[in-house]
Design a protein around this motif. Structure first.
Motif, PDB file in Angstrom:
ATOM      1  N   LYS A   1       0.825  -1.213   0.000  1.00 50.35           N
ATOM      2  CA  LYS A   1       0.000   0.000   0.000  1.00 50.35           C
ATOM      3  C   LYS A   1       0.862   1.268   0.000  1.00 50.35           C
ATOM      4  CE  LYS A   1      -4.257  -1.490  -0.070  1.00 50.35           C
ATOM      5  NZ  LYS A   1      -5.197  -1.033  -1.133  1.00 50.35           N
ATOM      6  N   ILE A   2       2.082   1.135  -0.492  1.00 48.27           N
ATOM      7  CA  ILE A   2       2.995   2.273  -0.582  1.00 48.27           C
ATOM      8  C   ILE A   2       3.440   2.410  -2.033  1.00 48.27           C
ATOM      9  CG2 ILE A   2       5.182   3.262   0.207  1.00 48.27           C
ATOM     10  CD1 ILE A   2       4.901   1.547   2.744  1.00 48.27           C
ATOM     11  N   ALA A   3       3.453   3.634  -2.528  1.00 42.79           N
ATOM     12  CA  ALA A   3       3.852   3.875  -3.920  1.00 42.79           C
ATOM     13  C   ALA A   3       4.767   5.095  -3.969  1.00 42.79           C
ATOM     14  CB  ALA A   3       2.629   4.088  -4.801  1.00 42.79           C
ATOM     15  N   ILE A   4       5.848   4.983  -4.748  1.00 42.55           N
ATOM     16  CA  ILE A   4       6.854   6.050  -4.824  1.00 42.55           C
ATOM     17  C   ILE A   4       7.114   6.388  -6.285  1.00 42.55           C
ATOM     18  CG2 ILE A   4       9.249   6.663  -4.301  1.00 42.55           C
ATOM     19  CD1 ILE A   4       8.967   4.507  -1.982  1.00 42.55           C
ATOM     20  N   PHE A   5       7.052   7.678  -6.582  1.00 43.28           N
ATOM     21  CA  PHE A   5       7.270   8.156  -7.948  1.00 43.28           C
ATOM     22  C   PHE A   5       8.175   9.375  -7.895  1.00 43.28           C
ATOM     23  CE2 PHE A   5       3.216   6.097  -7.643  1.00 43.28           C
ATOM     24  CZ  PHE A   5       3.190   5.268  -8.752  1.00 43.28           C
ATOM     25  N   GLY A   6       9.072   9.478  -8.880  1.00 42.03           N
ATOM     26  CA  GLY A   6       9.951  10.639  -8.912  1.00 42.03           C
ATOM     27  C   GLY A   6      10.537  10.858 -10.290  1.00 42.03           C
ATOM     28  N   GLY A   7      10.892  12.099 -10.550  1.00 43.16           N
ATOM     29  CA  GLY A   7      11.516  12.408 -11.825  1.00 43.16           C
ATOM     30  C   GLY A   7      12.986  12.034 -11.868  1.00 43.16           C
ATOM     31  N   TRP A   8      13.648  12.020 -10.713  1.00 38.18           N
ATOM     32  CA  TRP A   8      15.097  11.864 -10.616  1.00 38.18           C
ATOM     33  C   TRP A   8      15.470  10.396 -10.469  1.00 38.18           C
ATOM     34  CZ3 TRP A   8      18.341  13.394  -5.746  1.00 38.18           C
ATOM     35  CH2 TRP A   8      19.682  13.587  -6.095  1.00 38.18           C
ATOM     36  N   ASP A   9      16.483   9.964 -11.218  1.00 37.09           N
ATOM     37  CA  ASP A   9      16.846   8.545 -11.191  1.00 37.09           C
ATOM     38  C   ASP A   9      17.672   8.136  -9.973  1.00 37.09           C
ATOM     39  OD1 ASP A   9      19.335   9.601 -11.803  1.00 37.09           O
ATOM     40  OD2 ASP A   9      19.571   8.554 -13.717  1.00 37.09           O
ATOM     41  N   VAL A  10      17.842   9.041  -9.009  1.00 38.03           N
ATOM     42  CA  VAL A  10      18.534   8.695  -7.759  1.00 38.03           C
ATOM     43  C   VAL A  10      17.538   8.240  -6.677  1.00 38.03           C
ATOM     44  CG1 VAL A  10      20.189   9.528  -6.009  1.00 38.03           C
ATOM     45  CG2 VAL A  10      20.379  10.310  -8.359  1.00 38.03           C
ATOM     46  N   PHE A  11      16.248   8.453  -6.904  1.00 38.61           N
ATOM     47  CA  PHE A  11      15.263   8.055  -5.896  1.00 38.61           C
ATOM     48  C   PHE A  11      15.315   6.569  -5.532  1.00 38.61           C
ATOM     49  CE2 PHE A  11      12.825  12.058  -6.888  1.00 38.61           C
ATOM     50  CZ  PHE A  11      12.906  12.583  -5.602  1.00 38.61           C
ATOM     51  N   PRO A  12      15.569   5.648  -6.472  1.00 36.46           N
ATOM     52  CA  PRO A  12      15.673   4.238  -6.053  1.00 36.46           C
ATOM     53  C   PRO A  12      16.750   4.008  -4.994  1.00 36.46           C
ATOM     54  CG  PRO A  12      15.405   4.380  -8.426  1.00 36.46           C
ATOM     55  CD  PRO A  12      15.628   5.780  -7.943  1.00 36.46           C
ATOM     56  N   PHE A  13      17.781   4.842  -4.998  1.00 33.00           N
ATOM     57  CA  PHE A  13      18.853   4.723  -4.011  1.00 33.00           C
ATOM     58  C   PHE A  13      18.490   5.456  -2.722  1.00 33.00           C
ATOM     59  CE2 PHE A  13      20.531   4.264  -8.246  1.00 33.00           C
ATOM     60  CZ  PHE A  13      21.329   3.130  -8.135  1.00 33.00           C
ATOM     61  N   ILE A  14      17.835   6.606  -2.847  1.00 35.88           N
ATOM     62  CA  ILE A  14      17.407   7.354  -1.664  1.00 35.88           C
ATOM     63  C   ILE A  14      16.451   6.518  -0.821  1.00 35.88           C
ATOM     64  CG2 ILE A  14      16.119   9.388  -0.891  1.00 35.88           C
ATOM     65  CD1 ILE A  14      17.207  10.834  -3.417  1.00 35.88           C
ATOM     66  N   PHE A  15      15.529   5.810  -1.488  1.00 35.25           N
ATOM     67  CA  PHE A  15      14.591   4.928  -0.776  1.00 35.25           C
ATOM     68  C   PHE A  15      15.173   3.524  -0.585  1.00 35.25           C
ATOM     69  CE2 PHE A  15      11.749   8.280  -2.147  1.00 35.25           C
ATOM     70  CZ  PHE A  15      10.836   8.370  -1.115  1.00 35.25           C
ATOM     71  N   ASN A  16      16.378   3.304  -1.051  1.00 32.94           N
ATOM     72  CA  ASN A  16      17.086   2.024  -0.951  1.00 32.94           C
ATOM     73  C   ASN A  16      16.164   0.860  -1.314  1.00 32.94           C
ATOM     74  OD1 ASN A  16      18.799  -0.144  -0.382  1.00 32.94           O
ATOM     75  ND2 ASN A  16      19.768   0.952   1.323  1.00 32.94           N
ATOM     76  N   GLU A  17      15.741   0.851  -2.578  1.00 35.69           N
ATOM     77  CA  GLU A  17      14.771  -0.154  -3.007  1.00 35.69           C
ATOM     78  C   GLU A  17      15.296  -1.580  -2.871  1.00 35.69           C
ATOM     79  OE1 GLU A  17      13.771   0.243  -7.124  1.00 35.69           O
ATOM     80  OE2 GLU A  17      15.822  -0.072  -7.810  1.00 35.69           O
ATOM     81  N   GLU A  18      16.606  -1.765  -2.985  1.00 32.73           N
ATOM     82  CA  GLU A  18      17.171  -3.114  -2.884  1.00 32.73           C
ATOM     83  C   GLU A  18      16.915  -3.716  -1.508  1.00 32.73           C
ATOM     84  OE1 GLU A  18      21.471  -5.432  -3.366  1.00 32.73           O
ATOM     85  OE2 GLU A  18      21.264  -3.357  -4.051  1.00 32.73           O
ATOM     86  N   ARG A  19      17.108  -2.899  -0.474  1.00 33.16           N
ATOM     87  CA  ARG A  19      16.895  -3.390   0.889  1.00 33.16           C
ATOM     88  C   ARG A  19      15.440  -3.275   1.321  1.00 33.16           C
ATOM     89  NH1 ARG A  19      19.782   0.386   4.239  1.00 33.16           N
ATOM     90  NH2 ARG A  19      17.779   1.487   4.375  1.00 33.16           N
ATOM     91  N   SER A  20      14.801  -2.161   0.967  1.00 33.87           N
ATOM     92  CA  SER A  20      13.453  -1.867   1.457  1.00 33.87           C
ATOM     93  C   SER A  20      12.353  -2.623   0.721  1.00 33.87           C
ATOM     94  CB  SER A  20      13.175  -0.367   1.344  1.00 33.87           C
ATOM     95  OG  SER A  20      13.070   0.026  -0.022  1.00 33.87           O
ATOM     96  N   LYS A  21      12.666  -3.061  -0.520  1.00 35.56           N
ATOM     97  CA  LYS A  21      11.671  -3.727  -1.378  1.00 35.56           C
ATOM     98  C   LYS A  21      10.493  -2.799  -1.723  1.00 35.56           C
ATOM     99  CE  LYS A  21      14.288  -7.275  -0.816  1.00 35.56           C
ATOM    100  NZ  LYS A  21      15.367  -7.497  -1.815  1.00 35.56           N
ATOM    101  N   LEU A  22      10.714  -1.500  -1.650  1.00 29.09           N
ATOM    102  CA  LEU A  22       9.683  -0.531  -2.015  1.00 29.09           C
ATOM    103  C   LEU A  22       9.619  -0.385  -3.539  1.00 29.09           C
ATOM    104  CD1 LEU A  22      10.530   2.191   0.644  1.00 29.09           C
ATOM    105  CD2 LEU A  22       8.337   1.003   0.486  1.00 29.09           C
ATOM    106  N   PRO A  23       8.424  -0.201  -4.099  1.00 21.91           N
ATOM    107  CA  PRO A  23       8.308   0.029  -5.542  1.00 21.91           C
ATOM    108  C   PRO A  23       8.606   1.487  -5.878  1.00 21.91           C
ATOM    109  CG  PRO A  23       6.133   0.016  -4.539  1.00 21.91           C
ATOM    110  CD  PRO A  23       7.117  -0.251  -3.427  1.00 21.91           C
ATOM    111  N   VAL A  24       9.662   1.724  -6.657  1.00 17.42           N
ATOM    112  CA  VAL A  24      10.087   3.087  -6.963  1.00 17.42           C
ATOM    113  C   VAL A  24      10.075   3.293  -8.476  1.00 17.42           C
ATOM    114  CG1 VAL A  24      11.857   4.848  -6.645  1.00 17.42           C
ATOM    115  CG2 VAL A  24      11.577   3.044  -4.914  1.00 17.42           C
ATOM    116  N   ASN A  25       9.134   4.041  -8.967  1.00 21.83           N
ATOM    117  CA  ASN A  25       9.069   4.394 -10.387  1.00 21.83           C
ATOM    118  C   ASN A  25       9.690   5.772 -10.541  1.00 21.83           C
ATOM    119  OD1 ASN A  25       8.386   5.356 -12.937  1.00 21.83           O
ATOM    120  ND2 ASN A  25       6.459   4.249 -12.998  1.00 21.83           N
ATOM    121  N   ALA A  26      10.952   5.814 -10.959  1.00 13.85           N
ATOM    122  CA  ALA A  26      11.674   7.086 -11.031  1.00 13.85           C
ATOM    123  C   ALA A  26      12.605   7.098 -12.236  1.00 13.85           C
ATOM    124  CB  ALA A  26      12.468   7.309  -9.748  1.00 13.85           C
ATOM    125  N   GLY A  27      13.110   8.278 -12.552  1.00 13.10           N
ATOM    126  CA  GLY A  27      13.951   8.415 -13.728  1.00 13.10           C
ATOM    127  C   GLY A  27      13.150   8.088 -14.970  1.00 13.10           C
TER     128      GLY A  27
END
Length: 355
Positions: free
Chosen positions: A155-181
């Motif tokens: 129930k969490i969704a993350i969107f961003g224009g910048w391609d650094v957001f996957p690292f800021i939210f640490n998608e590898e560890r957090s398993k959060l869905p990050v649609n960015a860049g």
């Protein structure tokens, strides 16, 4: 026997309806950022010196007709009509330094990665986050913490224009869905619109290699919100910062104006949908400030004004009379979201809630 079966079915139906009703009444939060948007434009509107400077503004007369008015109040409303109509009447707008209202970042870097880390974790980390490199965030954000809770998983969704957001939210560890860049839709079953956005994004010339246009970020986010109904949403619009770095004041203004329209569209959808209506809070801010004069296009710790930010809040959990302090900080945002959503997020040294 038949009667008993009917009774059982009715009971089950009522339980399901009641559970759905309870779930739909849970608070939701949208955290929205406009990268590097100065408080000066938010509260004063277009700046005359920059608007008429040919080094920064093209098509000056058209921009003057569109955004220049005699008073600060008229100019800011021309630039941000939704914010200075709907939000001013129903929400809270903080950071007008002309009125002795201040918001600042706590981190000492005054640029993006440190700024976003502070917003989503509630504490600066100048020792480990002092550049914009694509390195996984060592800190656990509120979003990552919430994602471990069954109430928020999926129930969490993350969107961003910048391609650094996957690292800021640490998608590898957090398993959060990050649609960015320049990523495509993350949906396992993309809609017609999402497929169209994928294609259109690929076929649109890239102005910046690491930041896509906000129209893609916005529409990927809106479509996911409609389809999947997340409770906690992050949307990071990026054009204002990049157009400023490009020394293009006209594009900076027009992007800010379109961002206002996008926020209006999000808010109007939320108020039209029973899952979100009267149960949702928008928190809108920026990751850092900028300089003034010829330094308006830049920001970092050596440029005065780079720590100066602002905050906008509107929604069911916003109570304007409670916002009576002169000074607030970006590190208070994470704790505020946790309070609204009743998440037990209390890492050491995290900033206190805004109210």
């Amino acid at each position: 026997m038949k009667k008993m079966k009917i009774t059982v079915l009715i009971t089950l139906f009522l339980i399901i309806v009641n559970n759905n009703k309870i779930q739909s009444q849970e608070n939701k939060v949208f955290l929205i950022t406009l990268d590097g948007l100065r408080w000066q434009e938010l509260f004063r509107g277009a700046e005359w010196e920059l608007l008429q400077d040919k080094n920064y503004t093209q098509d000056i007369e058209r921009l003057k007709n569109k955004f220049w008015k005699e008073s600060d109040e008229e100019r800011r409303k021309a630039l941000f009509p939704f914010i200075w109509d709907k939000v001013e009447k129903q929400g809270v707008i903080i950071g007008n330094r002309d009125k002795n209202s201040r918001v600042n970042v706590k981190n000492g870097m005054h640029f993006s990665y440190p700024g976003y880390n502070e917003i989503i974790t509630g504490k600066p980390d100048d020792t480990r986050i002092n550049n914009n490199n694509k390195v996984g965030n060592p800190n656990v954000s509120l979003f990552e913490f919430a994602n471990q809770d069954p109430m928020f998983k999926g129930k969490i969704a993350i969107f961003g224009g910048w391609d650094v957001f996957p690292f800021i939210f640490n998608e590898e560890r957090s398993k959060l869905p990050v649609n960015a860049g320049y990523r495509h839709s993350l949906s396992s079953n993309p809609s017609f619109l999402e497929k169209f956005l994928d294609k259109f994004q690929d076929e649109t010339p890239k102005r910046w290699q690491g930041v896509r246009f906000d129209v893609f970020t916005h529409n990927y986010a809106l479509e996911t919100i409609k389809k999947e109904k997340p409770r906690l949403v992050f949307i990071g619009y990026g054009e204002t910062d990049d157009f400023a770095h490009d020394r293009s004041y006209n594009h900076y203004l027009e992007s800010a104006h379109v961002n206002d329209q996008m926020i209006r569209e999000l808010w109007e959808y939320v108020q039209s949908d029973s899952y979100y209506k009267d149960q949702t809070t928008f928190i809108i801010t920026t990751d850092h400030g900028r300089g003034t004069g010829e330094h308006w296009k830049d920001h970092y710790f050596a440029i005065p004004g780079s720590s100066e930010t602002w905050l906008i809040l509107i929604g069911n959990q916003v109570h304007p009379p409670l916002f009576d302090k002169e000074q607030y900080y970006n590190d208070q945002i994470a704790a505020t979201i946790a309070k609204i959503l009743q998440i037990d997020y209390k890492p050491k040294d995290v900033g206190s809630a805004l109210y």
